[in-house]
Design a protein around this motif. Structure first.
Motif, mmCIF file in Angstrom:
data_model
loop_
_atom_site.group_PDB
_atom_site.id
_atom_site.type_symbol
_atom_site.label_atom_id
_atom_site.label_comp_id
_atom_site.label_asym_id
_atom_site.label_seq_id
_atom_site.Cartn_x
_atom_site.Cartn_y
_atom_site.Cartn_z
ATOM 1 N N ALA A 105 1.601 -1.068 0.087
ATOM 2 C CA ALA A 105 -0.179 0.163 0.220
ATOM 3 C C ALA A 105 1.020 1.085 0.335
ATOM 4 C CB ALA A 105 -0.907 -0.270 1.055
ATOM 5 N N THR A 106 0.926 1.935 -1.171
ATOM 6 C CA THR A 106 1.419 3.814 -0.804
ATOM 7 C C THR A 106 1.106 4.246 -0.437
ATOM 8 O OG1 THR A 106 0.510 3.704 -3.325
ATOM 9 C CG2 THR A 106 2.309 2.936 -3.100
ATOM 10 N N ALA A 107 -0.243 4.499 0.004
ATOM 11 C CA ALA A 107 -0.926 5.700 0.655
ATOM 12 C C ALA A 107 -2.735 5.095 0.994
ATOM 13 C CB ALA A 107 -1.651 6.954 -0.451
ATOM 14 N N ARG A 108 -2.274 5.823 2.115
ATOM 15 C CA ARG A 108 -3.787 5.369 3.194
ATOM 16 C C ARG A 108 -5.255 7.381 3.504
ATOM 17 N NH1 ARG A 108 0.250 1.408 4.001
ATOM 18 N NH2 ARG A 108 -0.765 -0.370 4.974
ATOM 19 N N THR A 109 -6.503 6.782 3.079
ATOM 20 C CA THR A 109 -6.266 8.368 3.469
ATOM 21 C C THR A 109 -7.718 7.837 4.491
ATOM 22 O OG1 THR A 109 -6.101 8.635 0.898
ATOM 23 C CG2 THR A 109 -8.147 9.713 2.208
ATOM 24 N N TYR A 110 -7.895 8.761 5.465
ATOM 25 C CA TYR A 110 -8.491 9.525 6.427
ATOM 26 C C TYR A 110 -9.758 9.980 6.296
ATOM 27 C CZ TYR A 110 -6.485 4.779 9.061
ATOM 28 O OH TYR A 110 -6.137 3.146 9.568
ATOM 29 N N LYS A 111 -11.036 10.084 7.514
ATOM 30 C CA LYS A 111 -11.700 10.912 7.301
ATOM 31 C C LYS A 111 -12.464 10.789 8.470
ATOM 32 C CE LYS A 111 -13.295 11.878 2.615
ATOM 33 N NZ LYS A 111 -12.929 12.919 1.945
ATOM 34 N N TYR A 112 -12.296 12.323 9.074
ATOM 35 C CA TYR A 112 -12.901 12.613 10.364
ATOM 36 C C TYR A 112 -13.826 13.400 10.639
ATOM 37 C CZ TYR A 112 -12.965 12.573 15.740
ATOM 38 O OH TYR A 112 -13.630 12.195 16.968
ATOM 39 N N TYR A 113 -15.276 13.067 11.502
ATOM 40 C CA TYR A 113 -16.737 13.684 10.830
ATOM 41 C C TYR A 113 -16.509 14.602 12.314
ATOM 42 C CZ TYR A 113 -17.808 12.063 6.283
ATOM 43 O OH TYR A 113 -17.138 11.070 5.376
ATOM 44 N N VAL A 114 -16.457 15.720 12.413
ATOM 45 C CA VAL A 114 -17.135 17.317 13.082
ATOM 46 C C VAL A 114 -17.905 17.463 12.946
ATOM 47 C CG1 VAL A 114 -16.070 19.436 14.729
ATOM 48 C CG2 VAL A 114 -14.882 16.582 14.813
ATOM 49 N N THR A 115 -19.104 17.422 14.324
ATOM 50 C CA THR A 115 -20.422 18.636 14.385
ATOM 51 C C THR A 115 -20.231 19.437 15.077
ATOM 52 O OG1 THR A 115 -22.732 19.183 13.421
ATOM 53 C CG2 THR A 115 -22.094 16.560 14.557
ATOM 54 N N THR A 116 -20.444 20.860 15.123
ATOM 55 C CA THR A 116 -20.808 21.776 15.929
ATOM 56 C C THR A 116 -22.475 21.955 16.457
ATOM 57 O OG1 THR A 116 -20.395 23.609 14.361
ATOM 58 C CG2 THR A 116 -18.401 22.863 15.929
ATOM 59 N N ALA A 117 -23.160 21.899 15.317
ATOM 60 C CA ALA A 117 -24.674 22.104 16.332
ATOM 61 C C ALA A 117 -25.500 20.301 17.247
ATOM 62 C CB ALA A 117 -25.388 22.256 14.486
ATOM 63 N N LYS A 118 -25.828 20.209 16.817
ATOM 64 C CA LYS A 118 -26.965 19.419 17.383
ATOM 65 C C LYS A 118 -27.876 19.029 15.712
ATOM 66 C CE LYS A 118 -30.705 17.862 20.848
ATOM 67 N NZ LYS A 118 -31.725 18.599 21.374
ATOM 68 N N TYR A 119 -27.938 17.945 15.608
ATOM 69 C CA TYR A 119 -28.403 16.629 14.556
ATOM 70 C C TYR A 119 -28.256 15.624 14.757
ATOM 71 C CZ TYR A 119 -28.215 16.217 9.384
ATOM 72 O OH TYR A 119 -29.183 15.387 7.950
ATOM 73 N N PRO A 120 -29.876 15.657 14.753
ATOM 74 C CA PRO A 120 -30.420 14.123 15.133
ATOM 75 C C PRO A 120 -30.273 12.815 14.323
ATOM 76 C CG PRO A 120 -32.557 14.913 14.336
ATOM 77 C CD PRO A 120 -30.780 16.145 13.993
ATOM 78 N N PHE A 121 -29.146 13.458 13.419
ATOM 79 C CA PHE A 121 -29.132 11.927 12.359
ATOM 80 C C PHE A 121 -27.463 11.246 12.247
ATOM 81 C CE2 PHE A 121 -32.861 13.885 10.903
ATOM 82 C CZ PHE A 121 -33.466 13.474 10.763
ATOM 83 N N ASN A 122 -27.409 10.232 11.953
ATOM 84 C CA ASN A 122 -25.603 9.668 11.536
ATOM 85 C C ASN A 122 -24.843 10.253 13.281
ATOM 86 O OD1 ASN A 122 -26.307 9.199 9.192
ATOM 87 N ND2 ASN A 122 -25.838 10.777 8.428
ATOM 88 N N ARG A 123 -25.804 10.175 14.645
ATOM 89 C CA ARG A 123 -24.961 10.304 15.450
ATOM 90 C C ARG A 123 -23.755 9.575 15.397
ATOM 91 N NH1 ARG A 123 -29.887 10.841 16.887
ATOM 92 N NH2 ARG A 123 -29.474 9.649 18.887
ATOM 93 N N GLN A 124 -24.229 8.419 15.428
ATOM 94 C CA GLN A 124 -23.371 7.366 15.757
ATOM 95 C C GLN A 124 -21.569 7.281 14.697
ATOM 96 O OE1 GLN A 124 -26.027 7.179 13.726
ATOM 97 N NE2 GLN A 124 -25.860 4.748 12.855
ATOM 98 N N TYR A 125 -21.797 8.427 13.539
ATOM 99 C CA TYR A 125 -20.954 8.449 12.648
ATOM 100 C C TYR A 125 -19.895 9.313 12.845
ATOM 101 C CZ TYR A 125 -23.263 4.212 10.671
ATOM 102 O OH TYR A 125 -23.545 3.184 9.748
ATOM 103 N N ARG A 126 -20.200 10.529 13.856
ATOM 104 C CA ARG A 126 -20.174 11.954 14.191
ATOM 105 C C ARG A 126 -19.745 12.394 15.712
ATOM 106 N NH1 ARG A 126 -20.875 11.035 10.007
ATOM 107 N NH2 ARG A 126 -22.626 12.012 8.561
ATOM 108 N N CYS A 127 -18.767 13.189 15.987
ATOM 109 C CA CYS A 127 -17.807 13.323 17.135
ATOM 110 C C CYS A 127 -18.816 14.820 17.278
ATOM 111 C CB CYS A 127 -16.038 13.283 16.811
ATOM 112 S SG CYS A 127 -15.512 14.693 18.146
#
Lengths: 252, 252
Positions: A105-127
């Protein structure tokens, strides 16, 4: 002997990470069990890297060997029936016999999800972060990552790797499309140390909150001391999204 | 007396629907409790419509009254602290004193998410369908909805509404952006009968599977008999996404 790459995705919520553990279920174990059931023998599976407990992958790559040539579409279909709903194989591909999911493997890419407002959906995938963040400053600090190659400050202590050298080729915060209150940190490097993305995100969040300056962020890297960095951001908002290989090892 | 519109979103997974129920928690009840706590009196809240158990809303509108003029930004902020994480208020707006969240709504839009491949993420918001679907045929059948106004066939039996007349202005299946294996059905009408969207989706899925022709779909509508339609699609993949009002009732 034939070698195959498996391209898969998983929701890591219910796993103790990718790697087989003595206590607790792992994605690697599930995949090996499913393959072993289907091929009626013990199959070993080597992944492109390990993801921590609770971390997800929208793309992970792993390899396994098989004596004969397999019908890859059928194998993928059978594996999906054998695997639980939170692990999905979307492609199996025959590669060169010495292609290695981890070492090539020559490269790996990661994504990190941050939310600053209350949002009812996808809460298990957000910080969820309380208070406003200065994304311009966070991006300014993120750009300094390109000037360094020793990331001891962002590595878990007492790991078994020989070097803490990584080449970061992309590191940027962008607003998420279709979800106004969520920002995404995308980071790409040739390799990552254990805990590295979450430690970088945690320290960048301190910059965003005004608790650390961009110069201070630089100092954290230069001191090569994990204790100087911020606390690790939670794993549930982290996704491995890509693993790259040279074309020549893929084409049989 | 001032009237206010609350614009909110909720993940319906853990609720028995919008409407207050004698047994089981509802979004309306949570919202009324939070408002009553904040305003220190019993507050009644009227919603734009009811959503069934497990159905979500990325936009629901509700109204309430208050003697004095409120600082709407502060109220929204306080409500979000009082409400559980799966309900989020994103705007409160003063409207004309006789504006009515339910009776003045001129259109509602729903989206329904169907996925035909194994996909580990967002499973709680998707309806998993096994086997291929013919989306062209499903769209052809969906377009026939514009030619009818009596949707008795797609209504729950024994409801208390006086008429089963609805004017459907949009009904279309499109591929979801960023999620290759998911298709979205978007439907907009002046009003919906109870269970109507899920019954339409369930019947369109029969068309997509080749179990019902487009002409057969037409006949289902014309027979005005709920028993002739397909089974209702599950609620967990249904989202209320918009409620529309005439501008003049909104501007105070």
């Amino acid at each position: 002997m034939q070698r195959y790459f498996i391209y898969l995705a998983y929701d890591g919520t219910n796993y103790h990470g990718w790697q087989i553990q003595p206590n607790g279920s792992s994605v690697q174990e599930c995949l090996m069990k499913a393959l072993s059931t289907f091929l009626r023998r013990d199959v070993e599976v080597i992944g492109a890297g390990r993801t921590d407990a609770g971390v997800h992958a929208s793309l992970m790559v792993a390899h396994f060997d098989q004596e004969e040539v397999l019908d890859t579409v059928t194998v993928a279909d059978k594996l999906n029936r054998l695997l639980p709903p939170d692990i999905s194989v979307y492609r199996i591909r025959r590669v060169k016999p010495d292609a290695h999911a981890r070492f090539d493997a020559t490269a790996r890419t990661y994504k990190y999800y941050v939310t600053t407002a209350k949002y009812p959906f996808n809460r298990q995938y957000r910080c969820r972060v309380y208070g406003a963040l200065d994304y311009d400053l966070m991006n300014e600090a993120a750009r300094t990552l390109f000037e360094y190659i020793d990331f001891t400050s962002f590595s878990k202590l007492h790991t078994d790797v020989k070097t803490n050298i990584c080449h970061i080729s992309h590191a940027e915060w962008t607003k998420m499309e279709g979800e106004d209150t969520t920002w995404v940190f995308t980071i790409r490097a040739d390799r990552f140390l254990r805990n590295m993305v979450r430690a970088i995100v945690g320290t960048l969040l301190e910059v965003g909150r005004g608790k650390l300056t961009v110069e201070g962020f630089r100092k954290v890297i230069e001191q090569r001391d994990r204790c100087k960095a911020g606390t690790s951001a939670p794993g549930n908002a982290l996704f491995l999204v890509n693993v790259e290989y040279p074309e020549e090892i893929l084409n049989t």
